[in-house]
Design an enzyme around this catalytic site. Sequence first.
Site, mmCIF file in Angstrom:
data_model
loop_
_atom_site.group_PDB
_atom_site.id
_atom_site.type_symbol
_atom_site.label_atom_id
_atom_site.label_comp_id
_atom_site.label_asym_id
_atom_site.label_seq_id
_atom_site.Cartn_x
_atom_site.Cartn_y
_atom_site.Cartn_z
ATOM 1 N N HIS A 83 39.020 37.342 38.171
ATOM 2 C CA HIS A 83 38.973 35.888 37.928
ATOM 3 C C HIS A 83 37.527 35.390 37.887
ATOM 4 O O HIS A 83 37.178 34.520 37.101
ATOM 5 C CB HIS A 83 39.702 35.141 39.051
ATOM 6 C CG HIS A 83 41.158 34.891 38.779
ATOM 7 N ND1 HIS A 83 41.599 34.184 37.682
ATOM 8 C CD2 HIS A 83 42.275 35.231 39.468
ATOM 9 C CE1 HIS A 83 42.930 34.111 37.717
ATOM 10 N NE2 HIS A 83 43.364 34.746 38.782
ATOM 11 N N GLN A 113 40.089 29.085 39.675
ATOM 12 C CA GLN A 113 41.456 28.573 39.505
ATOM 13 C C GLN A 113 41.593 27.138 39.985
ATOM 14 O O GLN A 113 42.558 26.456 39.642
ATOM 15 C CB GLN A 113 42.462 29.463 40.254
ATOM 16 C CG GLN A 113 42.600 30.852 39.661
ATOM 17 C CD GLN A 113 43.625 31.681 40.416
ATOM 18 O OE1 GLN A 113 43.296 32.309 41.412
ATOM 19 N NE2 GLN A 113 44.860 31.669 39.961
ATOM 20 N N CYS A 163 50.218 35.505 38.497
ATOM 21 C CA CYS A 163 49.013 34.706 38.753
ATOM 22 C C CYS A 163 49.405 33.242 38.844
ATOM 23 O O CYS A 163 50.202 32.764 38.034
ATOM 24 C CB CYS A 163 48.010 34.920 37.622
ATOM 25 S SG CYS A 163 46.494 33.984 37.824
ATOM 26 N N LEU A 164 48.841 32.550 39.823
ATOM 27 C CA LEU A 164 49.159 31.130 39.991
ATOM 28 C C LEU A 164 48.711 30.312 38.780
ATOM 29 O O LEU A 164 49.217 29.229 38.551
ATOM 30 C CB LEU A 164 48.492 30.590 41.263
ATOM 31 C CG LEU A 164 49.032 31.156 42.591
ATOM 32 C CD1 LEU A 164 48.180 30.700 43.759
ATOM 33 C CD2 LEU A 164 50.482 30.763 42.801
ATOM 34 N N GLY A 190 46.714 35.246 46.735
ATOM 35 C CA GLY A 190 45.287 35.167 46.488
ATOM 36 C C GLY A 190 44.957 33.986 45.594
ATOM 37 O O GLY A 190 45.821 33.498 44.856
ATOM 38 N N HIS A 243 42.274 41.752 41.206
ATOM 39 C CA HIS A 243 42.765 40.587 40.472
ATOM 40 C C HIS A 243 41.840 39.375 40.674
ATOM 41 O O HIS A 243 41.475 38.691 39.712
ATOM 42 C CB HIS A 243 44.193 40.264 40.950
ATOM 43 C CG HIS A 243 44.829 39.074 40.295
ATOM 44 N ND1 HIS A 243 45.906 39.182 39.441
ATOM 45 C CD2 HIS A 243 44.550 37.747 40.359
ATOM 46 C CE1 HIS A 243 46.252 37.980 39.012
ATOM 47 N NE2 HIS A 243 45.446 37.083 39.557
ATOM 48 N N GLU A 244 41.430 39.152 41.930
ATOM 49 C CA GLU A 244 40.606 37.974 42.232
ATOM 50 C C GLU A 244 39.176 38.129 41.708
ATOM 51 O O GLU A 244 38.596 37.178 41.195
ATOM 52 C CB GLU A 244 40.578 37.702 43.742
ATOM 53 C CG GLU A 244 41.932 37.415 44.375
ATOM 54 C CD GLU A 244 42.762 36.405 43.615
ATOM 55 O OE1 GLU A 244 42.202 35.492 42.987
ATOM 56 O OE2 GLU A 244 44.003 36.548 43.631
HETATM 57 NI NI NI Z 1 45.299 34.966 39.433
#
Ligand code: NI
Length: 218
Positions: free
Chosen positions: A188, A105, A142-143, A100, A184-185
Amino acid sequence: TAEMRADLVRFFCFQVFHFAQICFLIDWMMGKCVHCCKGVGRDLTTRQKERKISMALRRIICIEDDLLRKKSRPVDKFDEKLHKLLDDMAETMYNANGVGLAAPQVAVLRRVVVMDCGDGLIEMVNPEIIETEGEQDGPEGCLSVPGRRGMVKRPMKVRARFQDRNGEWYEIEAEELLARCIMHETDHLDGQLYVDIMSRELFDEDDPQDEETEDSKA
Ligand code: NI
């Protein structure tokens, strides 16, 4: 002689025609095969071809960046710029082996997320959580928080509504990994990271060869 030359030309033309025919046939067959295969690679390349747009990788910002802490604004224009953002985000997510990615991000403070938990690409514009049910406790990454993982409690089921790239509204019912990913997204988009709500940090010695979690960065 002239006759021989004419014969030669005719033969040559026939060969070219034949070659073109075979090419066409192969192309057609490949098209059929590609259509049979489910997968996001196909969606992206077809879309790219159809729309004649070039996708690009965007830089993923990291936890130190204040932009990740800001609240994102809703999307009100469903235009080329949004489509390009969605295409770029998908490419960036796949390139980074994530499941995701949210627009903040890639330093865009808009309510846009992309996800792929194994069942193909999902694009969500202006996602809203309608209802949650149950609970699951599991590892999350998380990226934007590279090299770290933590245990996070999330709802087991999530019902959400969102718009697609053209502004059409949809509703989705998700469970397990996809439910986790949606939470999670959307977090963000409100400037929240999983590290804020994790119960504990995970270290390599907890489960050194867990590929599942290695892939579950969002
Ligand atoms: Ni993330």
